[in-house]
Design an enzyme around this catalytic site. Structure first.
Site, short mmCIF file in Angstrom:
data_model
loop_
_atom_site.label_atom_id
_atom_site.label_comp_id
_atom_site.label_asym_id
_atom_site.label_seq_id
_atom_site.Cartn_x
_atom_site.Cartn_y
_atom_site.Cartn_z
N SER A 215 0.84 -1.19 0.00
CA SER A 215 0.00 0.00 0.00
C SER A 215 0.89 1.26 0.00
CB SER A 215 -0.94 -0.05 1.21
OG SER A 215 -1.99 0.88 1.08
N ASP A 428 -9.10 -4.14 -6.28
CA ASP A 428 -8.79 -3.54 -4.98
C ASP A 428 -9.36 -2.12 -4.92
OD1 ASP A 428 -7.66 -2.41 -2.71
OD2 ASP A 428 -5.59 -2.87 -3.24
N HIS A 457 -7.61 -5.78 -0.59
CA HIS A 457 -6.39 -4.99 -0.47
C HIS A 457 -5.31 -5.83 0.20
CE1 HIS A 457 -3.97 -1.41 -0.19
NE2 HIS A 457 -3.92 -1.44 1.13
#
Length: 497
Positions: A215, A428, A457
């Protein structure tokens, strides 16, 4: 000199934990620098025997351009490789995301999920980025009322509500300036954290930085590649943030959240007997809005529309949370209780307060923010797509009123860096796949591993997909990069029990 954060209970607790960490033994700017390791604070879990975790701290300049100026401390953890010396490939720095995520315990928790070959090959190195956890933590105090419960409806629908919304952003920026200090705000950027990563590399005596960033960690990895392209080893960027300004990324994410919520509505309708929210997508949407409107009209025990939207935002990011969200909606409609929608941990916990503060401070240090006019225009555009959007992830809106305006954007990627491995879930909603496609343009030769038919995610060593995990492990251990992009069959939407 350390950053002087506001003396709250959070920072007192973090300072007490930091005292458990041994001090660094040398200046990290020198290649001969070393890092002393010892016991870890209680916040770092112990790995299963015979593995062990050890912690230390490193002193670095607050400003890389002023190495003799103020200093701050970076907390570092290490789980040594479990294989033989011949199997060892070096160190693997890891970052869990954010901005604001603590990496100190992540060395243990993420390592436990890595393929055995990777665990045998690498010392896994966690660290709290500057401003986070035990690395000179920042505090923004009340953050413009962010922790007030119930919070104000985060989706303004009238001119008066829009003025209130912008005022809350201004107050949040003021609180961060007062809490962290305007002389500190410019230096809590991703670019500066990339220099801290290289200081860790130097302190460990390693010639290359191998890195796994998830991320926001993908953004951090790309920033490291921009500053130190010739020191990049094997780099995996998972669930990729695109090379946009943070505010633009937040807008892209808000639109992806609408798509994910529509998918959730359809999935819930397909299991109408299980969840009881309606037999069609429109019926489920109406049930959802009955809950939100009900909580907006009459919050229950501090749980109102802001808290509801945060719960929805969190649930949409992982399909294994969808059933819990649907059950929580049903419970409220049945007996008026929002307890099924409440997260297990309190939003205003000390750890989360630090996370939310660091999140805004880092985003606003990374580049120019939007104007108030742009913020309202984008809210209008999003509401034309759906009158009831989820705007929880629009953290960079605060940057419209920031007390320090960066004069440049954090540079990302470099043609001089070796090709890296990008990993993405096809659907996602937190880091939409277009981010990976855009980032590869500034990382020439990189390969993209896509988990098709997946809506969550976090992919590598997270979704349990043998194709993804095998491809990434081969790259990390043997240096074998795919000859072309890889598409792996995903799990599809979850079943119900």
């Amino acid at each position: 000199m350390s950053v002087p954060p506001r003396p709250t209970a959070l920072l007192c607790a973090l300072a007490a934990a930091a005292a458990l960490l041994p001090s660094a033994t040398a200046t990290p700017a020198r290649a001969s620098a070393s890092l002393a390791f010892g016991p870890c604070p209680d916040s770092v879990p112990s790995p299963p025997a015979p593995d062990r975790v050890e912690c230390g701290r490193l002193t670095v300049p607050l400003d890389r351009n002023d190495p003799s100026g103020r200093r701050i401390e970076i907390a570092v953890s290490r789980v040594p490789a479990s294989g033989t010396p011949a199997e060892r490939r070096g160190v693997l720095l890891v970052n869990p995301g954010g901005p604001g995520g603590s990496g100190l315990p992540y060395a243990v928790t993420k390592r436990a999920k890595l393929p055995a070959s990777v665990r045998r090959s690498y010392d896994v190195i966690g660290f709290d980025p500057r401003g986070v956890g035990l690395s000179t933590p920042v505090d923004c105090g009340p953050m413009g009322g962010l922790f007030t419960a119930p919070g104000t409806d985060p989706v303004p629908t009238t001119p008066r509500a829009e003025r209130t919304y912008l005022t809350s952003l201004r107050r949040m920026a003021d609180d961060c300036a007062a809490g962290a200090g305007t002389d500190t705000l410019p230096y809590l950027s991703t670019e500066q954290t990339a220099y801290d990563m290289d200081a860790i590399r130097a302190a460990l005596g390693e010639p290359r930085t191998n890195f796994l960033g998830v991320s926001y960690g993908s953004y951090l990895g790309a920033a490291y590649a921009a500053q130190f392209p010739h020191r990049v080893g094997r780099m995996v960027l998972d669930s990729v943030v695109g090379p946009w300004d943070w505010y633009d990324f937040d807008v892209v994410q808000s639109r992806a959240m609408l798509r994910a919520r529509d998918t959730f509505f359809a999935w819930t309708a397909a299991h109408a007997e299980r969840f009881g929210l309606g037999a069609g997508t429109d019926a489920v949407r109406r049930s959802y809005l009955r809950v939100r409107h009900g909580l907006a009209a009459r919050p229950v025990n501090g749980f109102g529309p802001a808290e509801f939207d945060r719960a929805v935002y969190r649930a949409l990011g992982r399909t294994e949370r969808w059933a819990g969200l649907a059950d929580g909606l049903h419970t409220y409609l049945t007996d008026g209780s929002p307890d099924g929608l409440r997260p297990a941990s309190a939003f205003d916990s000390p750890e989360n307060r630090n996370y939310e503060a660091a999140n805004r401070i880092v985003k606003c240090a990374d580049g120019p923010g939007p104007t108030p006019r742009e913020i309202l225009a984008d809210i209008h555009r999003t509401r034309r797509l759906d009158p009831h959007p989820v705007l929880t992830g629009m953290e960079a809106s605060t940057c419209a009123y920031w007390h320090h305006r960066p004069n440049h954007r954090t540079p990302l990627g470099s043609p001089a860096a070796p090709p890296v491995l990008l990993v993405a879930s096809a659907h996602d909603p937190v880091t939409p796949i277009e981010g990976a496609r855009q980032l590869r343009k500034v990382l020439p030769g990189s390969r993209l591993v896509v988990l098709d038919d997946d809506y969550s995610h976090g992919v590598f060593a997270s979704r349990g997909n043998a194709c993804v995990d095998g491809t990434v492990a081969a790259y990390l251990v043997e240096g074998v990069a795919p000859g072309a992009d890889v598409r792996c069959a995903g799990p599809g939407l979850p079943g119900v029990s």
